[in-house]
Design a protein around this motif. Structure first.
Motif, PDB file in Angstrom:
ATOM      1  N   GLY A   1       0.763  -1.252   0.000  1.00 27.48           N
ATOM      2  CA  GLY A   1       0.000   0.000   0.000  1.00 27.48           C
ATOM      3  C   GLY A   1       0.788   1.293   0.000  1.00 27.48           C
ATOM      4  O   GLY A   1       0.246   2.330  -0.378  1.00 27.48           O
ATOM      5  N   HIS A   2       2.060   1.269   0.400  1.00 23.98           N
ATOM      6  CA  HIS A   2       2.691   2.552   0.769  1.00 23.98           C
ATOM      7  C   HIS A   2       3.019   3.480  -0.398  1.00 23.98           C
ATOM      8  O   HIS A   2       3.337   4.641  -0.172  1.00 23.98           O
ATOM      9  CB  HIS A   2       3.929   2.314   1.655  1.00 23.98           C
ATOM     10  N   HIS A   3       2.931   2.971  -1.636  1.00 23.49           N
ATOM     11  CA  HIS A   3       3.111   3.879  -2.791  1.00 23.49           C
ATOM     12  C   HIS A   3       1.791   4.531  -3.225  1.00 23.49           C
ATOM     13  O   HIS A   3       1.808   5.422  -4.075  1.00 23.49           O
ATOM     14  CB  HIS A   3       3.702   3.135  -3.992  1.00 23.49           C
TER      15      HIS A   3
ATOM     16  N   PHE B   1      10.258   0.753   6.691  1.00 24.49           N
ATOM     17  CA  PHE B   1      11.626   0.332   6.360  1.00 24.49           C
ATOM     18  C   PHE B   1      11.706  -0.428   5.045  1.00 24.49           C
ATOM     19  O   PHE B   1      12.717  -1.061   4.747  1.00 24.49           O
ATOM     20  CB  PHE B   1      12.297  -0.422   7.526  1.00 24.49           C
ATOM     21  N   ASP B   2      10.645  -0.363   4.250  1.00 30.92           N
ATOM     22  CA  ASP B   2      10.707  -0.883   2.881  1.00 30.92           C
ATOM     23  C   ASP B   2      11.858  -0.177   2.150  1.00 30.92           C
ATOM     24  O   ASP B   2      12.188   0.967   2.452  1.00 30.92           O
ATOM     25  CB  ASP B   2       9.377  -0.586   2.179  1.00 30.92           C
ATOM     26  N   VAL B   3      12.465  -0.862   1.187  1.00 31.61           N
ATOM     27  CA  VAL B   3      13.621  -0.269   0.489  1.00 31.61           C
ATOM     28  C   VAL B   3      13.225   0.919  -0.392  1.00 31.61           C
ATOM     29  O   VAL B   3      14.072   1.725  -0.766  1.00 31.61           O
ATOM     30  CB  VAL B   3      14.362  -1.349  -0.341  1.00 31.61           C
ATOM     31  N   HIS B   4      11.940   1.011  -0.707  1.00 35.12           N
ATOM     32  CA  HIS B   4      11.443   2.131  -1.515  1.00 35.12           C
ATOM     33  C   HIS B   4      10.814   3.196  -0.619  1.00 35.12           C
ATOM     34  O   HIS B   4      10.162   2.856   0.378  1.00 35.12           O
ATOM     35  CB  HIS B   4      10.398   1.633  -2.518  1.00 35.12           C
ATOM     36  N   HIS B   5      10.995   4.454  -0.994  1.00 41.99           N
ATOM     37  CA  HIS B   5      10.387   5.529  -0.206  1.00 41.99           C
ATOM     38  C   HIS B   5       8.862   5.392  -0.204  1.00 41.99           C
ATOM     39  O   HIS B   5       8.253   5.119  -1.247  1.00 41.99           O
ATOM     40  CB  HIS B   5      10.775   6.894  -0.783  1.00 41.99           C
TER      41      HIS B   5
ATOM     42  N   GLU C   1       4.668  -4.808   3.117  1.00 41.38           N
ATOM     43  CA  GLU C   1       4.788  -4.007   1.894  1.00 41.38           C
ATOM     44  C   GLU C   1       5.565  -4.854   0.873  1.00 41.38           C
ATOM     45  O   GLU C   1       5.029  -5.829   0.393  1.00 41.38           O
ATOM     46  CB  GLU C   1       5.480  -2.663   2.202  1.00 41.38           C
ATOM     47  N   GLY C   2       6.844  -4.512   0.584  1.00 37.60           N
ATOM     48  CA  GLY C   2       7.591  -5.253  -0.429  1.00 37.60           C
ATOM     49  C   GLY C   2       8.386  -6.422   0.125  1.00 37.60           C
ATOM     50  O   GLY C   2       8.258  -6.793   1.306  1.00 37.60           O
ATOM     51  N   GLY C   3       9.247  -6.971  -0.762  1.00 43.67           N
ATOM     52  CA  GLY C   3      10.042  -8.165  -0.425  1.00 43.67           C
ATOM     53  C   GLY C   3       9.806  -9.197  -1.505  1.00 43.67           C
ATOM     54  O   GLY C   3       8.724  -9.793  -1.550  1.00 43.67           O
ATOM     55  N   TYR C   4      10.792  -9.424  -2.376  1.00 42.37           N
ATOM     56  CA  TYR C   4      10.518 -10.155  -3.622  1.00 42.37           C
ATOM     57  C   TYR C   4      11.390 -11.381  -3.844  1.00 42.37           C
ATOM     58  O   TYR C   4      11.213 -12.083  -4.832  1.00 42.37           O
ATOM     59  CB  TYR C   4      10.610  -9.176  -4.804  1.00 42.37           C
ATOM     60  N   GLU C   5      12.348 -11.638  -2.943  1.00 40.77           N
ATOM     61  CA  GLU C   5      13.091 -12.900  -3.021  1.00 40.77           C
ATOM     62  C   GLU C   5      12.415 -13.804  -1.996  1.00 40.77           C
ATOM     63  O   GLU C   5      12.459 -13.533  -0.797  1.00 40.77           O
ATOM     64  CB  GLU C   5      14.574 -12.669  -2.693  1.00 40.77           C
TER      65      GLU C   5
ATOM     66  N   PHE D   1      10.361  -5.958   3.099  1.00 37.38           N
ATOM     67  CA  PHE D   1      11.600  -6.693   3.355  1.00 37.38           C
ATOM     68  C   PHE D   1      12.496  -6.714   2.119  1.00 37.38           C
ATOM     69  O   PHE D   1      13.350  -7.584   1.978  1.00 37.38           O
ATOM     70  CB  PHE D   1      11.266  -8.107   3.851  1.00 37.38           C
ATOM     71  N   ASP D   2      12.292  -5.726   1.220  1.00 36.48           N
ATOM     72  CA  ASP D   2      13.083  -5.683  -0.020  1.00 36.48           C
ATOM     73  C   ASP D   2      14.413  -4.948   0.137  1.00 36.48           C
ATOM     74  O   ASP D   2      15.148  -4.796  -0.839  1.00 36.48           O
ATOM     75  CB  ASP D   2      12.260  -5.096  -1.179  1.00 36.48           C
ATOM     76  N   ALA D   3      14.743  -4.519   1.361  1.00 32.57           N
ATOM     77  CA  ALA D   3      16.097  -4.022   1.616  1.00 32.57           C
ATOM     78  C   ALA D   3      17.052  -5.182   1.928  1.00 32.57           C
ATOM     79  O   ALA D   3      18.226  -4.964   2.200  1.00 32.57           O
ATOM     80  CB  ALA D   3      16.092  -3.020   2.773  1.00 32.57           C
TER      81      ALA D   3
HETATM   82 ZN   LIG Z   1       9.523  -1.801  -1.783  1.00 26.63          ZN
END
Ligand SMILES: [Zn+2]
Length: 314
Positions: A125-127, A163-167, A286-290, A244-246
């Motif tokens: 959701g954060h974007h 703390f998602d890797v994307h702003h 939010e994210g995390g793709y591996e 968790f994409d960081a």
């Molecule tokens: Zn992300």
């Protein structure tokens, strides 16, 4: 200590396209990791309810909500929302339940029924800005949860830590004029979505991190900037945009964190919540793709949310 695990079957049916990284398998990876680590047995499972229009329209403009309801495809032909984001026949239901999961978690934390919650939901959701969906996001679930806390529960200080890797451009946009919300986002910079406004005391803290940032620099950035700002704000509730994409293994970005860093930041936020907010935390995926890294990272995050319940020997 009760930690809820909130999800809904529709979250596994929303699909952007074949082989898209934001895929249903992400939820399965988290689910499997929680079972494999025996954490699932310790969690309180809750099925999400859908967000209501009135809840969505606190975070989003009515015209945008109308647009998404109208865009929902009726045949199995995806509708493109932006170049990265599409809706299939299940997307509206999934997005409503993703936002509804966070709002429900806020209700249960505020009622004292649970201490904290992790919402395993998608789309993320954060974007999603007030009037625009983008970057795999339709409705800004964490923002809907924040408004639930502000309006239904009359809180006056809600912190969102992202703390998602994307702003988290969507959350920044939605709360840019909201004095009751502190938004704190760490993110790879320069990087998608190329956003991040100037910091505003008690309102906005952006922490850009250069490509290749690893554990030590990440932790120092949080210790020097995020935690003191949170302590000064004295949040009554902490919401986490848990991407968790960081993670160093993530294929979409170039930060170099690992599971231990996600556990560490969660533990620190637990301490700040314990001191200021009676421990109240609601976290949403939010994210995390591996997929492997995502599962392990989410499990490390949830293990910290469980606190002593997951560490009986300590
Ligand atoms: Zn992300």
């Amino acid at each position: 200590m009760t930690t809820a695990y909130i999800t809904h079957p529709s979250t596994e049916q929303h699909k952007i396209s074949e082989n898209h990284p934001e895929c249903p398998e992400r939820i399965w990876a988290i689910h499997d990791a929680l079972i494999g680590s025996r954490l699932m047995d310790l969690l309180l499972p809750i099925t999400a309810a859908p967000a209501q229009r009135a809840q969505l329209e606190l975070a989003h403009g009515k015209d945008y909500v109308d647009f998404i309801f109208a865009a929902q495809p009726t045949a199995d032909q995806p509708v493109q929302i932006d170049p990265d984001t599409a809706m299939n026949t299940h997307t509206l239901e999934a997005a409503l339940h993703a936002a509804g999961a966070v709002a429900l978690a806020v209700d249960k934390v505020m009622a004292g029924e649970i201490n904290n919650a992790f919402c395993a939901v998608r789309p993320p959701g954060h974007h999603a800005e007030r009037n625009r969906g983008m970057g795999f996001c339709i409705f800004n679930s964490i923002a809907v949860g924040a408004y639930q806390a502000l309006e239904k529960h009359q809180l006056s200080r809600v912190a969102i830590v992202d703390f998602d890797v994307h702003h988290g451009n969507g959350s920044e946009d939605i709360f840019q004029d909201e004095a009751r919300v502190l938004f704190c986002s760490s993110y790879q910079h320069p990087f998608y979505p190329y956003s991040g406004g100037a910091n505003v005391e008690n309102r906005r803290l952006n922490i850009p991190l250069t490509s290749g940032t690893a554990s030590q620099q990440f932790r120092e950035a949080y210790e020097q900037h995020c935690f003191p700002t949170l302590e000064a704000f004295k949040p009554e509730l902490i919401l986490i945009s848990a991407g968790f994409d960081a993670h160093t293994a993530d294929p979409l970005a170039s930060l170099c964190l690992d599971e231990a860093d996600f556990a560490w930041v969660t533990a620190q936020l637990m301490q700040i919540a314990a001191k200021n907010a009676d421990g109240k935390i609601v976290s949403s995926l939010e994210g995390g793709y591996e997929l492997g890294a995502l599962g392990r990272s989410a499990a490390a995050h949830v293990k910290e949310l469980l606190g002593a319940a997951a560490k009986p020997s300590e």
